[in-house]
Design a protein around this motif. Structure first.
Motif, mmCIF file in Angstrom:
data_model
loop_
_atom_site.group_PDB
_atom_site.id
_atom_site.type_symbol
_atom_site.label_atom_id
_atom_site.label_comp_id
_atom_site.label_asym_id
_atom_site.label_seq_id
_atom_site.Cartn_x
_atom_site.Cartn_y
_atom_site.Cartn_z
ATOM 1 N N TRP A 286 0.707 -1.082 -0.023
ATOM 2 C CA TRP A 286 0.088 -0.029 0.059
ATOM 3 C C TRP A 286 0.888 0.842 -0.348
ATOM 4 O O TRP A 286 0.855 2.485 -1.047
ATOM 5 C CB TRP A 286 -0.926 0.300 0.673
ATOM 6 C CG TRP A 286 -1.769 0.944 1.664
ATOM 7 C CD1 TRP A 286 -3.132 1.804 0.348
ATOM 8 C CD2 TRP A 286 -1.683 2.261 1.648
ATOM 9 N NE1 TRP A 286 -3.528 2.762 1.083
ATOM 10 C CE2 TRP A 286 -2.138 2.972 2.159
ATOM 11 C CE3 TRP A 286 -0.559 2.849 2.795
ATOM 12 C CZ2 TRP A 286 -2.746 4.118 2.937
ATOM 13 C CZ3 TRP A 286 -0.590 4.028 3.831
ATOM 14 C CH2 TRP A 286 -1.932 4.886 3.936
ATOM 15 N N ILE A 287 2.085 1.379 1.121
ATOM 16 C CA ILE A 287 2.771 2.479 0.943
ATOM 17 C C ILE A 287 3.464 2.376 -0.202
ATOM 18 O O ILE A 287 3.073 3.551 -1.234
ATOM 19 C CB ILE A 287 3.634 2.093 1.638
ATOM 20 C CG1 ILE A 287 3.496 2.254 3.201
ATOM 21 C CG2 ILE A 287 5.128 3.215 1.862
ATOM 22 C CD1 ILE A 287 4.620 1.754 3.987
ATOM 23 N N GLN A 288 3.582 1.740 -1.084
ATOM 24 C CA GLN A 288 4.239 1.366 -2.310
ATOM 25 C C GLN A 288 3.670 2.126 -3.240
ATOM 26 O O GLN A 288 4.098 2.929 -4.085
ATOM 27 C CB GLN A 288 5.341 0.341 -2.664
ATOM 28 C CG GLN A 288 6.261 -0.344 -1.987
ATOM 29 C CD GLN A 288 6.641 -1.340 -2.398
ATOM 30 O OE1 GLN A 288 5.548 -2.416 -2.988
ATOM 31 N NE2 GLN A 288 7.394 -2.037 -1.742
ATOM 32 N N GLN A 289 2.374 1.591 -2.996
ATOM 33 C CA GLN A 289 1.332 1.569 -4.358
ATOM 34 C C GLN A 289 0.985 3.409 -4.120
ATOM 35 O O GLN A 289 0.470 3.801 -5.258
ATOM 36 C CB GLN A 289 0.252 1.328 -4.558
ATOM 37 C CG GLN A 289 0.242 0.174 -5.062
ATOM 38 C CD GLN A 289 -1.013 -1.185 -4.160
ATOM 39 O OE1 GLN A 289 -1.720 -0.739 -3.638
ATOM 40 N NE2 GLN A 289 -0.425 -2.547 -4.930
ATOM 41 N N ASN A 290 0.886 4.939 -3.189
ATOM 42 C CA ASN A 290 0.561 5.260 -2.758
ATOM 43 C C ASN A 290 1.701 6.760 -2.831
ATOM 44 O O ASN A 290 1.526 7.841 -2.261
ATOM 45 C CB ASN A 290 -0.349 5.387 -2.116
ATOM 46 C CG ASN A 290 -1.682 5.151 -1.908
ATOM 47 O OD1 ASN A 290 -2.621 5.698 -2.257
ATOM 48 N ND2 ASN A 290 -1.979 3.305 -1.588
ATOM 49 N N THR A 291 2.937 6.209 -3.090
ATOM 50 C CA THR A 291 4.315 6.915 -2.741
ATOM 51 C C THR A 291 4.836 6.925 -4.013
ATOM 52 O O THR A 291 5.970 7.125 -4.421
ATOM 53 C CB THR A 291 4.926 7.270 -1.803
ATOM 54 O OG1 THR A 291 5.353 5.601 -2.193
ATOM 55 C CG2 THR A 291 4.821 7.204 -0.535
ATOM 56 N N GLN A 292 4.198 7.251 -5.770
ATOM 57 C CA GLN A 292 4.774 6.337 -6.464
ATOM 58 C C GLN A 292 5.095 7.556 -7.210
ATOM 59 O O GLN A 292 6.683 8.437 -8.236
ATOM 60 C CB GLN A 292 3.965 6.343 -7.997
ATOM 61 C CG GLN A 292 2.867 4.238 -7.835
ATOM 62 C CD GLN A 292 3.818 3.357 -8.022
ATOM 63 O OE1 GLN A 292 4.792 3.706 -8.880
ATOM 64 N NE2 GLN A 292 4.599 3.048 -6.562
ATOM 65 N N ASP A 293 5.120 9.341 -6.903
ATOM 66 C CA ASP A 293 5.557 9.812 -7.131
ATOM 67 C C ASP A 293 7.066 10.514 -6.356
ATOM 68 O O ASP A 293 7.529 12.079 -6.641
ATOM 69 C CB ASP A 293 4.418 11.349 -7.431
ATOM 70 C CG ASP A 293 3.892 11.176 -5.941
ATOM 71 O OD1 ASP A 293 4.311 10.509 -4.887
ATOM 72 O OD2 ASP A 293 3.322 13.073 -5.369
ATOM 73 N N ALA A 294 7.260 10.027 -5.662
ATOM 74 C CA ALA A 294 8.715 9.879 -4.433
ATOM 75 C C ALA A 294 9.852 9.342 -5.163
ATOM 76 O O ALA A 294 9.585 7.932 -6.067
ATOM 77 C CB ALA A 294 8.592 10.084 -3.571
ATOM 78 N N LEU A 295 10.902 9.447 -4.522
ATOM 79 C CA LEU A 295 12.979 9.118 -4.554
ATOM 80 C C LEU A 295 12.763 8.559 -3.604
ATOM 81 O O LEU A 295 12.798 9.394 -2.159
ATOM 82 C CB LEU A 295 13.005 10.496 -5.453
ATOM 83 C CG LEU A 295 13.323 10.993 -6.817
ATOM 84 C CD1 LEU A 295 14.172 12.088 -6.914
ATOM 85 C CD2 LEU A 295 13.596 9.260 -7.495
ATOM 86 N N TYR A 296 12.719 7.095 -3.168
ATOM 87 C CA TYR A 296 12.987 6.820 -1.988
ATOM 88 C C TYR A 296 14.764 6.566 -2.217
ATOM 89 O O TYR A 296 15.455 5.643 -3.555
ATOM 90 C CB TYR A 296 13.125 5.196 -2.003
ATOM 91 C CG TYR A 296 11.819 4.822 -1.352
ATOM 92 C CD1 TYR A 296 11.520 4.661 -0.500
ATOM 93 C CD2 TYR A 296 10.398 5.563 -2.658
ATOM 94 C CE1 TYR A 296 9.939 4.665 -0.426
ATOM 95 C CE2 TYR A 296 8.833 5.267 -2.232
ATOM 96 C CZ TYR A 296 8.895 4.614 -0.555
ATOM 97 O OH TYR A 296 7.206 4.857 -0.933
#
Length: 301
Positions: A286-296
């Motif tokens: 869920w975290i991955q799906q909802n932070t697609q616009d971020a850089l890890y």
């Protein structure tokens, strides 16, 4: 219904799919989960002997600060920096923020101190809230799916003092008995104010079955999306109001990873009732799906 939320008013097709979920995030060249030197130290918090964190020891530690009163910032909930745009916190922190107005809250990263004089100690980040994403299955009555993402107003530039935590999840069957660390600015009792300096404490992870023993007597469910941890000593510091949303952390392969989010419990510092955390392993996709616009940072998962 639970009685205490720590808030001021926690080559198979399957392999193919999981790998795809991980690959959906964007990564850059940086390191997550690298803590700084700085040992915890004893001090006095609200007339009680308290263990405070070393300065800048946990560079992902974030405070959601209530700034509605001029020159009197108050730690409202904890959170962790997970990438260059989002912090991770507890879902139950969100409703009162939305009711009060998001303009009354700021995100502070890079300081151990929540005080009007914090700038005298640190050159910290003070950011506006841009967007909130609560888990759609969050249930306030049971605290199931107690997780939320907050997007800040501008991309964050990482430094030694501001760096994301890792979200790599250890095997579930290896967690029980491990010693984790919790951090936060929460109060020491339900009737005292939150602390101005970051505290830290150790907890031992226990089985959900052990956790349920006393919680069933007060009609508080312990569900599969939850994880439990008990303080190590009789005078250990359990999470209390204002600690919600902060991390339960483990050291895994020389990196610090977050395995839980401080959620709820029965009172504060009650040896019979372990703290209940949101179990991070249940929310990674869920975290991955909802932070697609971020850089890890590389290796975050």
């Amino acid at each position: 219904m639970f009685t205490s939320i720590f808030l001021i008013l926690t080559v198979s097709s399957l392999h193919c799919c999981l790998a795809g979920a991980i690959n959906r995030v964007k990564e850059i060249r940086c390191d997550c989960g690298i803590r700084n030197e700085g040992k915890r130290h004893l001090g006095i918090g609200d007339n009680v002997k308290t263990e405070f964190a070393g300065n800048h020891a946990w560079p992902w530690m974030t405070s959601i600060v209530n700034v509605s009163l001029p020159h009197d910032p108050v730690a409202y909930c904890g959170a962790t920096l997970i990438n260059n745009q989002y912090i991770l916190t507890a879902g139950h922190c969100i409703p009162d923020m939305q009711t009060s107005g998001l303009g009354n809250f700021r995100v502070w990263i890079g300081t151990n101190f929540i005080t009007d004089l914090a700038s005298d100690f640190d050159d910290y980040l003070d950011l506006e809230i841009s967007e909130i994403k609560s888990h759609p299955k969050f249930d306030f009555e049971t605290a199931e799916y107690d997780v939320a993402l907050i997007k800040v107003s501008e991309p964050i530039k990482f430094s030694k003092r501001v760096r994301p935590i890792c979200l790599t999840q250890p095997e579930e069957n290896t967690l029980v008995g491990k010693i984790g660390v919790i951090t936060g600015w929460g109060s020491l009792t339900l009737t005292t104010p939150t602390e101005e300096e970051l505290k830290e404490s150790d907890v031992v992870i226990v089985t959900n079955e052990e956790c349920k023993k006393n919680y069933t007597t007060v009609d508080i469910p312990v569900l599969d999306t939850m994880l439990c941890g008990s303080v190590m000593t009789l005078d250990g510091q359990d999470p209390c109001k204002g600690d919600s949303g902060g991390p339960l952390m483990l050291k895994v392969k020389n990196r610090i990873t977050q395995i839980g989010i401080i959620s709820h419990g029965q009172g504060c510092s009650s040896p019979a009732f372990p703290t209940i955390f949101s179990r991070m392993s249940k929310f990674i996709e869920w975290i991955q799906q909802n932070t697609q616009d971020a850089l890890y940072c590389r290796g975050s998962f």
